[in-house]
Design a protein around this motif. Structure first.
Motif, short mmCIF file in Angstrom:
data_model
loop_
_atom_site.label_atom_id
_atom_site.label_comp_id
_atom_site.label_asym_id
_atom_site.label_seq_id
_atom_site.Cartn_x
_atom_site.Cartn_y
_atom_site.Cartn_z
N LEU A 81 -20.88 -18.20 -12.74
CA LEU A 81 -21.22 -18.22 -11.32
C LEU A 81 -22.74 -18.15 -11.20
O LEU A 81 -23.42 -17.63 -12.09
CB LEU A 81 -20.61 -17.03 -10.58
CG LEU A 81 -19.09 -16.93 -10.50
CD1 LEU A 81 -18.52 -16.28 -11.76
CD2 LEU A 81 -18.67 -16.10 -9.28
N GLN A 82 -23.27 -18.66 -10.08
CA GLN A 82 -24.70 -18.53 -9.82
C GLN A 82 -24.90 -18.10 -8.37
O GLN A 82 -24.13 -18.49 -7.49
CB GLN A 82 -25.43 -19.83 -10.11
CG GLN A 82 -24.94 -21.05 -9.38
CD GLN A 82 -25.60 -22.33 -9.87
OE1 GLN A 82 -26.16 -22.40 -10.95
NE2 GLN A 82 -25.54 -23.37 -9.05
N CYS A 83 -25.94 -17.29 -8.17
CA CYS A 83 -26.13 -16.68 -6.85
C CYS A 83 -27.57 -16.84 -6.38
O CYS A 83 -28.51 -16.60 -7.15
CB CYS A 83 -25.83 -15.18 -6.89
SG CYS A 83 -24.30 -14.72 -7.72
N ALA A 84 -27.72 -17.21 -5.12
CA ALA A 84 -29.01 -17.08 -4.45
C ALA A 84 -29.05 -15.68 -3.85
O ALA A 84 -28.12 -15.26 -3.16
CB ALA A 84 -29.13 -18.13 -3.35
N VAL A 85 -30.12 -14.93 -4.15
CA VAL A 85 -30.20 -13.54 -3.74
C VAL A 85 -31.21 -13.38 -2.60
O VAL A 85 -32.36 -13.80 -2.72
CB VAL A 85 -30.61 -12.63 -4.92
CG1 VAL A 85 -30.60 -11.16 -4.49
CG2 VAL A 85 -29.67 -12.84 -6.10
N TYR A 86 -30.75 -12.79 -1.50
CA TYR A 86 -31.58 -12.57 -0.32
C TYR A 86 -31.76 -11.08 -0.07
O TYR A 86 -30.91 -10.26 -0.45
CB TYR A 86 -30.94 -13.21 0.92
CG TYR A 86 -31.00 -14.72 0.93
CD1 TYR A 86 -31.96 -15.39 1.69
CD2 TYR A 86 -30.12 -15.49 0.17
CE1 TYR A 86 -32.02 -16.77 1.70
CE2 TYR A 86 -30.18 -16.87 0.17
CZ TYR A 86 -31.14 -17.51 0.94
OH TYR A 86 -31.20 -18.88 0.94
N TYR A 87 -32.88 -10.74 0.58
CA TYR A 87 -33.16 -9.33 0.87
C TYR A 87 -32.27 -8.82 1.99
O TYR A 87 -31.82 -7.67 1.97
CB TYR A 87 -34.64 -9.19 1.26
CG TYR A 87 -35.13 -7.77 1.34
CD1 TYR A 87 -34.97 -6.90 0.28
CD2 TYR A 87 -35.78 -7.30 2.49
CE1 TYR A 87 -35.43 -5.59 0.35
CE2 TYR A 87 -36.23 -6.01 2.57
CZ TYR A 87 -36.06 -5.16 1.50
OH TYR A 87 -36.52 -3.86 1.57
N THR A 88 -32.02 -9.66 3.00
CA THR A 88 -31.13 -9.30 4.10
C THR A 88 -30.16 -10.46 4.34
O THR A 88 -30.32 -11.54 3.78
CB THR A 88 -31.92 -9.03 5.41
OG1 THR A 88 -32.58 -10.24 5.81
CG2 THR A 88 -32.95 -7.93 5.20
N ASP A 89 -29.19 -10.23 5.20
CA ASP A 89 -28.21 -11.28 5.48
C ASP A 89 -28.41 -11.90 6.86
O ASP A 89 -27.50 -12.56 7.38
CB ASP A 89 -26.79 -10.73 5.36
CG ASP A 89 -26.48 -9.63 6.38
OD1 ASP A 89 -27.42 -9.18 7.08
OD2 ASP A 89 -25.31 -9.21 6.47
N ASP A 90 -29.58 -11.71 7.47
CA ASP A 90 -29.80 -12.33 8.78
C ASP A 90 -30.38 -13.73 8.61
O ASP A 90 -30.65 -14.18 7.50
CB ASP A 90 -30.71 -11.46 9.67
CG ASP A 90 -32.07 -11.18 9.06
OD1 ASP A 90 -32.60 -12.09 8.38
OD2 ASP A 90 -32.61 -10.08 9.26
N SER A 91 -30.59 -14.43 9.73
CA SER A 91 -31.00 -15.84 9.66
C SER A 91 -32.39 -16.02 9.07
O SER A 91 -32.71 -17.11 8.60
CB SER A 91 -30.95 -16.46 11.07
OG SER A 91 -31.80 -15.76 11.96
N ASN A 92 -33.21 -14.99 9.10
CA ASN A 92 -34.55 -15.06 8.51
C ASN A 92 -34.61 -14.35 7.16
O ASN A 92 -35.70 -14.04 6.67
CB ASN A 92 -35.60 -14.44 9.45
CG ASN A 92 -35.87 -15.32 10.66
OD1 ASN A 92 -35.92 -16.55 10.54
ND2 ASN A 92 -36.03 -14.72 11.81
N GLY A 93 -33.45 -14.12 6.56
CA GLY A 93 -33.42 -13.43 5.28
C GLY A 93 -34.26 -14.15 4.24
O GLY A 93 -34.18 -15.37 4.10
N ARG A 94 -35.05 -13.39 3.49
CA ARG A 94 -35.94 -14.00 2.50
C ARG A 94 -35.25 -14.12 1.15
O ARG A 94 -34.63 -13.16 0.67
CB ARG A 94 -37.23 -13.19 2.40
CG ARG A 94 -38.18 -13.44 3.55
CD ARG A 94 -39.32 -12.48 3.57
NE ARG A 94 -38.93 -11.18 4.12
CZ ARG A 94 -39.76 -10.15 4.24
NH1 ARG A 94 -41.01 -10.26 3.85
NH2 ARG A 94 -39.34 -9.01 4.74
N LEU A 95 -35.38 -15.29 0.55
CA LEU A 95 -34.85 -15.54 -0.78
C LEU A 95 -35.72 -14.80 -1.79
O LEU A 95 -36.90 -15.10 -1.93
CB LEU A 95 -34.84 -17.03 -1.07
CG LEU A 95 -34.33 -17.48 -2.44
CD1 LEU A 95 -32.84 -17.21 -2.56
CD2 LEU A 95 -34.62 -18.96 -2.65
N ILE A 96 -35.15 -13.81 -2.50
CA ILE A 96 -35.97 -12.98 -3.40
C ILE A 96 -35.61 -13.17 -4.87
O ILE A 96 -36.24 -12.53 -5.73
CB ILE A 96 -35.88 -11.49 -3.03
CG1 ILE A 96 -34.43 -10.98 -3.19
CG2 ILE A 96 -36.39 -11.25 -1.62
CD1 ILE A 96 -34.31 -9.47 -3.12
#
Length: 238
Positions: A81-96
Motif C-alpha cells: 500500500l502507499q499513502c499520501a500523508v497530510y497534517y490535517t484532513d481539511d481542504s487546505n491540509g498540507r501534504l507532509i
C-alpha cells in the motif's frame, strides 16, 4: 549542509503560525483550469486512494517530537500500500510526506539494513491510536487485523511542527508509537484529536521481526544529511 535533524537557517518564511504559506488568492482562471482538469483528466492515481487513516508519528531522531497524521491510502496489491500523508484532513491540509506499507511476507524479503528503516503497525492498531475516522469500528475490523501485521516506512518532507511555512531541509524518517517510555504518544496530543479513540480486539501477532522499530532494541535513530557530490555524467555516444 541541510540535515533532517537540524532546523534550517532562518528565512523570511520560517517560524510563522499561518495555516498555509503566504500567497496571493487563486485567480478565476486558476479555478476554471482546476475544474476543467477534474472533468477532462483521469487523475487515476489519486482516485485509487480508498481509505483515510488517522494516527500519530514520532521523529526517528527525536522521539520527543510527535505529530498527528492523516494517511490517504491506495492499495496496489495485497502486499503493498502507499499513502499520501497530510497534517490535517481539511481542504487546505498540507501534504507532509509519504508512507509505504508492506505485508510481513514482503518485509521478510528486505535486506537487514533496509528493515531498520521500517516499523511495525501492531501497537498502533491494538492501542486504538490508528483509526478510520467516521467509519463503523466493527466494519473496519478485518482491515485493522490486516494492518496489524504490516510494516511501514514514513518519510516526512515537511516538518510542520517546528513552524516551517514551506517544506524545508532534508526529509525526516518517522517512527510508529510504541508502548515504551521513549515512544509513547503524549496523552494531551491524543485528547486533542477530534476523532474518538477506540480499541478493537485484535489478536497479538505471533512474531515481530526485531529489525523493525530498530530504536527500541538499540536506542538509535536515523537522520539524513544533504551533501555535495560529483555529478555522474552520461557516457559520450559512440
Amino acid at each position: 549542509m541541510a540535515s533532517s535533524y537540524k532546523s534550517p537557517a532562518p528565512t523570511p518564511i520560517h517560524g510563522g503560525n499561518q495555516s498555509i504559506p503566504p500567497a496571493k488568492p487563486m485567480s478565476i482562471e486558476q479555478h476554471i483550469l482546476d475544474k476543467g482538469a477534474q472533468i477532462l483528466q483521469s487523475l487515476k492515481p489519486i482516485k485509487q486512494m480508498s481509505q483515510h487513516v488517522c494516527t500519530f508519528a514520532t521523529y526517528s531522531h527525536d522521539m520527543s517530537r510527535q505529530i498527528e497524521t492523516n494517511h490517504y491510502v491506495a492499495r496496489i496489491n495485497q502486499d503493498f500500500l502507499q499513502c499520501a500523508v497530510y497534517y490535517t484532513d481539511d481542504s487546505n491540509g498540507r501534504l507532509i510526506g509519504v508512507e509505504y506499507i508492506v505485508s510481513d511476507k514482503a518485509f521478510e524479503s528486505l535486506p537487514p539494513e533496509e528493515q531498520k528503516l521500517w516499523y511495525y503497525h501492531a501497537y498502533e492498531v491494538k492501542s486504538g491510536l490508528l483509526v478510520h475516522p467516521k467509519f463503523p469500528e466493527m466494519l473496519v475490523k478485518p482491515e485493522l487485523e490486516n494492518l496489524a501485521k504490516t510494516y511501514g516506512k514514513f518519510w516526512c518532507t515537511w516538518q510542520i511542527d517546528r513552524g516551517d511555512m514551506l517544506p524545508l531541509g532534508a526529509p525526516a524518517l518517522m517512527m510508529s508509537p510504541q508502548d515504551v517510555n521513549m515512544g509513547m504518544v503524549s496523552q494531551e496530543l491524543v485528547e486533542k484529536r477530534a476523532t474518538k479513540q477506540s480499541m478493537v480486539e485484535i489478536a497479538e501477532p505471533g512474531w515481530i521481526n526485531p529489525q523493525a522499530d530498530y530504536w527500541k532494541q538499540h536506542g538509535i535513530g536515523f537522520a539524513i544529511d544533504i551533501e555535495k557530490t560529483e555529478i555522474k555524467l552520461m557516457a559520450p555516444s559512440p
